[in-house]
Design an enzyme around this catalytic site. Structure first.
Site, PDB file in Angstrom:
ATOM      1  N   ASP A  48      -4.437   7.092  13.561  1.00 45.16           N
ATOM      2  CA  ASP A  48      -3.939   8.330  14.181  1.00 45.16           C
ATOM      3  C   ASP A  48      -3.747   8.098  15.681  1.00 45.16           C
ATOM      4  O   ASP A  48      -4.660   7.625  16.370  1.00 45.16           O
ATOM      5  CB  ASP A  48      -4.931   9.471  13.938  1.00 45.16           C
ATOM      6  CG  ASP A  48      -4.306  10.840  14.125  1.00 45.16           C
ATOM      7  OD1 ASP A  48      -3.611  11.052  15.145  1.00 45.16           O
ATOM      8  OD2 ASP A  48      -4.511  11.702  13.264  1.00 45.16           O
ATOM      9  N   SER A  89      -0.397  15.830  13.754  1.00 47.83           N
ATOM     10  CA  SER A  89      -0.855  14.968  12.661  1.00 47.83           C
ATOM     11  C   SER A  89      -0.613  15.599  11.297  1.00 47.83           C
ATOM     12  O   SER A  89      -0.478  14.888  10.304  1.00 47.83           O
ATOM     13  CB  SER A  89      -2.344  14.663  12.821  1.00 47.83           C
ATOM     14  OG  SER A  89      -2.554  13.932  14.000  1.00 47.83           O
ATOM     15  N   THR A 142      -4.881  14.597   8.621  1.00 50.84           N
ATOM     16  CA  THR A 142      -4.320  13.375   8.034  1.00 50.84           C
ATOM     17  C   THR A 142      -4.747  13.184   6.572  1.00 50.84           C
ATOM     18  O   THR A 142      -3.870  13.098   5.700  1.00 50.84           O
ATOM     19  CB  THR A 142      -4.661  12.144   8.901  1.00 50.84           C
ATOM     20  OG1 THR A 142      -4.353  12.448  10.262  1.00 50.84           O
ATOM     21  CG2 THR A 142      -3.906  10.922   8.449  1.00 50.84           C
ATOM     22  N   GLU A 263      -7.948   6.167   7.152  1.00 52.09           N
ATOM     23  CA  GLU A 263      -7.478   6.607   8.472  1.00 52.09           C
ATOM     24  C   GLU A 263      -8.432   6.185   9.595  1.00 52.09           C
ATOM     25  O   GLU A 263      -9.639   6.417   9.508  1.00 52.09           O
ATOM     26  CB  GLU A 263      -7.336   8.134   8.527  1.00 52.09           C
ATOM     27  CG  GLU A 263      -6.704   8.586   9.851  1.00 52.09           C
ATOM     28  CD  GLU A 263      -6.888  10.061  10.172  1.00 52.09           C
ATOM     29  OE1 GLU A 263      -7.709  10.728   9.523  1.00 52.09           O
ATOM     30  OE2 GLU A 263      -6.221  10.529  11.113  1.00 52.09           O
ATOM     31  N   ASP A 268      -6.653   8.600  18.128  1.00 49.59           N
ATOM     32  CA  ASP A 268      -5.995   9.808  18.644  1.00 49.59           C
ATOM     33  C   ASP A 268      -6.887  10.582  19.617  1.00 49.59           C
ATOM     34  O   ASP A 268      -6.413  11.076  20.644  1.00 49.59           O
ATOM     35  CB  ASP A 268      -5.639  10.694  17.443  1.00 49.59           C
ATOM     36  CG  ASP A 268      -5.044  12.027  17.839  1.00 49.59           C
ATOM     37  OD1 ASP A 268      -3.957  12.036  18.448  1.00 49.59           O
ATOM     38  OD2 ASP A 268      -5.657  13.071  17.519  1.00 49.59           O
ATOM     39  N   HIS A 272      -6.179  11.827  23.417  1.00 43.93           N
ATOM     40  CA  HIS A 272      -6.266  13.206  23.931  1.00 43.93           C
ATOM     41  C   HIS A 272      -7.203  13.282  25.137  1.00 43.93           C
ATOM     42  O   HIS A 272      -6.960  14.057  26.068  1.00 43.93           O
ATOM     43  CB  HIS A 272      -6.792  14.152  22.845  1.00 43.93           C
ATOM     44  CG  HIS A 272      -5.783  14.511  21.803  1.00 43.93           C
ATOM     45  ND1 HIS A 272      -4.725  15.345  22.050  1.00 43.93           N
ATOM     46  CD2 HIS A 272      -5.664  14.155  20.503  1.00 43.93           C
ATOM     47  CE1 HIS A 272      -4.001  15.495  20.942  1.00 43.93           C
ATOM     48  NE2 HIS A 272      -4.551  14.766  19.986  1.00 43.93           N
ATOM     49  N   HIS A 311       1.847   9.233  15.110  1.00 43.69           N
ATOM     50  CA  HIS A 311       2.496   9.480  16.412  1.00 43.69           C
ATOM     51  C   HIS A 311       1.684   8.735  17.447  1.00 43.69           C
ATOM     52  O   HIS A 311       0.604   8.223  17.149  1.00 43.69           O
ATOM     53  CB  HIS A 311       2.510  10.978  16.738  1.00 43.69           C
ATOM     54  CG  HIS A 311       1.148  11.600  16.600  1.00 43.69           C
ATOM     55  ND1 HIS A 311       0.126  11.352  17.485  1.00 43.69           N
ATOM     56  CD2 HIS A 311       0.627  12.394  15.626  1.00 43.69           C
ATOM     57  CE1 HIS A 311      -0.962  11.982  17.074  1.00 43.69           C
ATOM     58  NE2 HIS A 311      -0.696  12.611  15.946  1.00 43.69           N
TER      59      HIS A 311
HETATM   60 MG    MG Z   1      -5.859  12.324  11.848  1.00 47.40          MG
HETATM   61 ZN    ZN Z   2      -3.854  14.332  18.018  1.00 49.42          ZN
END
Ligand code: MG
Ligand code: ZN
Length: 372
Positions: A48, A89, A142, A263, A268, A272, A311
């Site tokens: 992610d 996501s 996800t 995952e 991710d 952030h 992404h």
């Molecule tokens: Mg995720």
């Molecule tokens: Zn995110």
């Protein structure tokens, strides 16, 4: 030459199967000749927020090495959502899982909020075993897109209830509170899962590493009450759970194979937080899982491994003053960015993943590879 191989393959395939299958082959010979009817197992690895900046930072932090270099096929997907250029996501995972572009926040539903069947469900219908492993909660966007249908990713208790009905064979992730301490309806999803034949346990009852997992029973393990810790703060189950999932799903010759999604959820979260060290530590752990999956494909030649991200997160850029052993980062956002995303493929059927395509094509290509 190509044509004669094609004709011979069709003749051979027609000889080697019963009438029902022969009919199917004659109906779509091109599709089968162009793809890979022998792909039995698919391992889909989603990092992610794992864009090229994150991969590069992780690679340089490991003396210029990543397991991804083992993949000889690389493609690029376009990650935009139906309602926003920059996806979240939920929309992105729904594109991978269900093959549709949808709106940010959608879990397993179209842009008109209609349920859409997932690759996991299709795999189950063709007799495959299925597994989900995440370093977020198991009800996070996800993993959820592979088994749940909900107009909002935030409806965690409804999503957990969908997991009970999903028939998934093996799952590991956080989010115990959405199963055993529910605000909305007081249902005890542990009891419901056990009634369906699951062995179910959690971080309070036993360490993951000490569990005995039987292939005869479905298996679920919840690793935290809510979100699991970052790996740098002591989360230690992801590699063991990934190994256990592969052991559990590994099939004998006569089995129908499996679909497994693992995952790396918190790459991710590092993005952030605009925290390069968080990103890199999560990537380094996930890179070991990539290695593991590729090793599995080496010893199980009918396995396809696909590694990608939903992404990029943070707009991470490696700055000019960086050295290999001391990277300097800049970020452009505390949210996701719209940059295209690399796709790495390995094993049987990998060559179909070269090129530039929409994120929904990940679903299409896996579906085709497994002949679902
Ligand atoms: Mg995720
Ligand atoms: Zn995110």
């Amino acid at each position: 030459m190509r044509n004669s191989i094609f004709v011979l393959s069709i003749i051979f395939l027609c000889f080697s199967c019963d009438n029902g299958q022969t009919k199917k082959l004659v109906e779509s010979p091109l599709k089968l000749a162009e793809t890979h009817p022998m792909v039995k197992n698919v391992i889909l690895l989603i990092g992610d927020g794992m864009g090229l900046g994150q991969i590069s930072a992780g690679m340089y932090s490991q003396q210029n090495h990543t397991a991804l270099e083992r993949c000889k096929v690389v493609g690029i997907h376009k990650p935009h959502a139906s309602n926003k250029l920059v996806t979240d996501s939920a929309a992105a995972a729904t594109s991978f899982a269900c093959g549709v572009k949808t709106y940010n926040g959608a879990i397993g539903v179209t842009k008109d909020t209609l349920d859409v069947e997932s690759i996991m469900s299709l795999a189950q219908k063709s007799g495959k075993k299925t597994g989900l492993v995440a370093s977020s909660t198991i009800v996070h966007a996800t993993p959820a897109a592979f088994y749940a249908h909900n107009k909002s990713r935030k409806n965690y208790e409804e999503i957990a209830a969908d997991l009970v009905n999903s028939n998934v064979d093996f799952f590991v992730g956080g989010g115990k509170q959405f199963f055993s301490n529910r605000n909305s309806d007081g249902r005890d999803l542990y009891a419901e899962l056990r009634a369906k034949g699951y062995i179910i346990s959690d971080f309070l009852e036993s360490e993951f590493a000490t569990l005995e997992i039987s292939k005869e029973k479905k298996f679920g393990y919840l690793t935290a009450n809510k979100d699991p810790l970052p790996v740098a703060q002591g989360r230690d189950y992801l590699i063991d759970a990934s190994k256990a999932a592969l052991n559990y799903l590994e099939n004998s010759i006569e089995d129908d194979g499996f679909f497994l999604m693992i995952e790396g959820s918190q790459i991710d979260w590092g993005g952030h937080a605009n925290d390069g060290d968080y990103v890199v530590s999560e990537f380094i752990e996930y890179d070991k899982i990539i290695d593991l999956a590729l090793d599995f494909a080496d010893t199980h030649p009918n396995t396809l491994v696909v590694i990608t991200a939903d992404h990029e997160t943070g707009g991470l850029a490696i700055q000019p003053e960086s050295k290999m052993d001391s990277l300097s980062y800049a970020f452009t956002s505390t949210y996701h960015t719209g940059t295209m995303i690399p796709v790495f493929a390995y094993g049987q059927g990998a060559e179909d993943f070269g090129g530039i395509y929409e994120n929904t094509a990940i679903f299409d290509k896996i579906k085709l590879a497994l002949d679902l």
